[in-house]
Design an enzyme around this catalytic site. Sequence first.
Site, short mmCIF file in Angstrom:
data_model
loop_
_atom_site.label_atom_id
_atom_site.label_comp_id
_atom_site.label_asym_id
_atom_site.label_seq_id
_atom_site.Cartn_x
_atom_site.Cartn_y
_atom_site.Cartn_z
N HIS A 1 -3.04 1.28 17.21
CA HIS A 1 -2.39 0.44 16.18
C HIS A 1 -1.06 1.01 15.71
CE1 HIS A 1 -5.66 -2.47 15.55
NE2 HIS A 1 -6.47 -1.46 15.84
N ASP B 1 -9.51 3.35 14.52
CA ASP B 1 -10.29 2.30 15.18
C ASP B 1 -9.61 1.81 16.46
OD1 ASP B 1 -8.21 1.30 13.55
OD2 ASP B 1 -9.03 -0.72 13.74
N GLU B 2 -10.39 1.21 17.32
CA GLU B 2 -9.92 0.43 18.47
C GLU B 2 -8.84 1.13 19.30
OE1 GLU B 2 -10.53 -4.13 17.13
OE2 GLU B 2 -8.75 -3.20 16.30
N VAL B 3 -9.11 2.33 19.77
CA VAL B 3 -8.13 3.01 20.61
C VAL B 3 -8.32 2.57 22.07
CG1 VAL B 3 -7.17 5.23 21.29
CG2 VAL B 3 -8.20 4.95 19.02
#
Length: 507
Positions: free
Chosen positions: A243, A303-305
């Site tokens: 992100h 989060d969400e790598v």
Amino acid sequence: MLTCLKFVVLLLLLSSRSCDGLQFNDIDEEVELVAQSSRYGSLWPLPQKVQLSDVSFKLTTSSFRIVDAKESSAGPSCKHLTFLNFSCHCVIFSTSTFVLWATSFEGNECDAFRDQPTRLETFSQLVYKDEFGTKNINQTTISDFPRFAHRGILLDSSRHFLPIKVILANLETMAMNKFNVFHWHIVDDQSFPYLSRTFPQLSQKGAYHPYTHVYTPADVKMVIEFARLRGIRVVPEYDTPGHTQSWGKGQADLLTPCYAGSKPSGAFGPVNPILNTTYDFMTQFFKEISTVFPDAYIHLGGDEVDFTCWKSNPDIQKFMEQQGFGQDYSKLESFYIQKLLNIVSTTNKGYMIWQEVFDNGVKLKPDTVVHVWIGGATDEEMHKVTGAGYTTILSAPWYLDYISYGQDWQKYYKVEPLSFNGTEEQKKLVIGGEACLWGEYVDATNLTPRLWPRASAVAERLWSAKDVTDISDAFNRLSAHRCRMVERDIPAEPLFSSYCPHEYKGV
Ligand SMILES: *[C@@H]1O[C@H](CO)[C@@H](O)[C@H](O)[C@H]1NC(C)=O
Ligand SMILES: *[C@@H]1O[C@H](CO)[C@@H](O)[C@H](O)[C@H]1NC(C)=O
Ligand SMILES: *[C@@H]1O[C@H](CO)[C@@H](O)[C@H](O)[C@H]1NC(C)=O
Ligand SMILES: *[C@@H]1O[C@H](CO)[C@@H](O)[C@H](O)[C@H]1NC(C)=O
């Protein structure tokens, strides 16, 4: 933290007969056409204990005053009463006395002022207008404290820039609903509106516009102070290593170059975890953040790598080999996060992280707050995180950026944060939750109606007693609460076919 939020409000009215002449009837009957009136009036969120009576008093300057009880540890501050449209200076004691009694602070470790706004909010919710437009209040005894200490709203100012005015208006509405944490998801892939004194090029290059779409140090200060006066903490989120596309525009070599075959493709992935310069940057950056935001916590995301880019990069592959990580890129992620957490620890801040960081087995400080957001197996995750001894907050059932036809507030209302399988000790670790309004489809045009009154359902779940679950009583009170927001010029959307005594007039 839980203990210092506890307080008791006792509303006590003593009066001569002359005060209770006026009744509240005509308006009440009309309101019944659209929603039944609750025996709890329009209180929202419902206090822990409340006894309303039919003894009503006119709230006029000649018959009313606010006094500090001897027991009060924090006297009411006049400026917080201005929304009731009378000034403390001209409220003169004559025939009735209103006592706002605040006591039961357990320990002095926190700012006693912090709970003052919520008490005054309760008071204002008891005030209603009679047929002549005179403000009345019924004799009432309330004993109140929040069930959960952490009651947050997440706003996302990266997918769309949110003007300061919208953020402040939201803080005002949060206070009306007794939320006390503003989780500011301030930057993300799409834009970097935070103007950093140390690295001004981050917003210069990474914001949607370097001057009109940024939060200056003065803006940030204003948000923090505006929130503080309303009993709200501001927890900023600087999400890494994923992100972070917008970060890369103003900070060379921060992101990982992705490869197409043997050559760089020109695209960039998550923060580059193998360079020392990355950690030098993070050290300086978070040193600044820790001084700009006074709260004890910073949200570090995690989060969400997406591992695709790391996998494509030969230098990263070599590093993986050297470290003995094999092909397990979550180990590389953990390597990065571990170093980041160590850096942030030196600033004396605590940190909050999204659940993946815990799931990947990163070594966390014991005071870390794990933020559970992934739906589906939420109860299992709550069981695991609290089982490992970490403080937890819940957001998974409260993603308010998802919308649907009908009264979806009920779905948010019916959530029981402690429904997971766990011991008493585990349940105590759940300090609250946050309603999240991600910004892909939200900007200043629709933020308020999308969030309110749907977030009010979360507010009551986090504040009121566990057994406050009566949907039809909630509907009645929420309808009135929503109309109160509308009367205060907040465009909170309707629950169902109905009307408000004072409709929203637009701008
Ligand atoms: C307040 O008192 C009036 C009578 O004075 C009564 O009609 C009304 O129901 C009361 N309101 C609440 C919320 O108890
Ligand atoms: C506040 O009170 C004044 C004087 O009574 C009145 O003129 C004004 O309209 C009131 N404002 C609101 C928002 O009720
Ligand atoms: C990075 O830092 C480590 C530890 O301080 C050091 O051993 C290493 O030589 C540094 N690498 C470079 C390229 O400077
Ligand atoms: C709840 O957790 C305990 C301890 O982990 C376990 O022994 C028990 O079987 C679980 N109960 C349910 C219904 O999952």
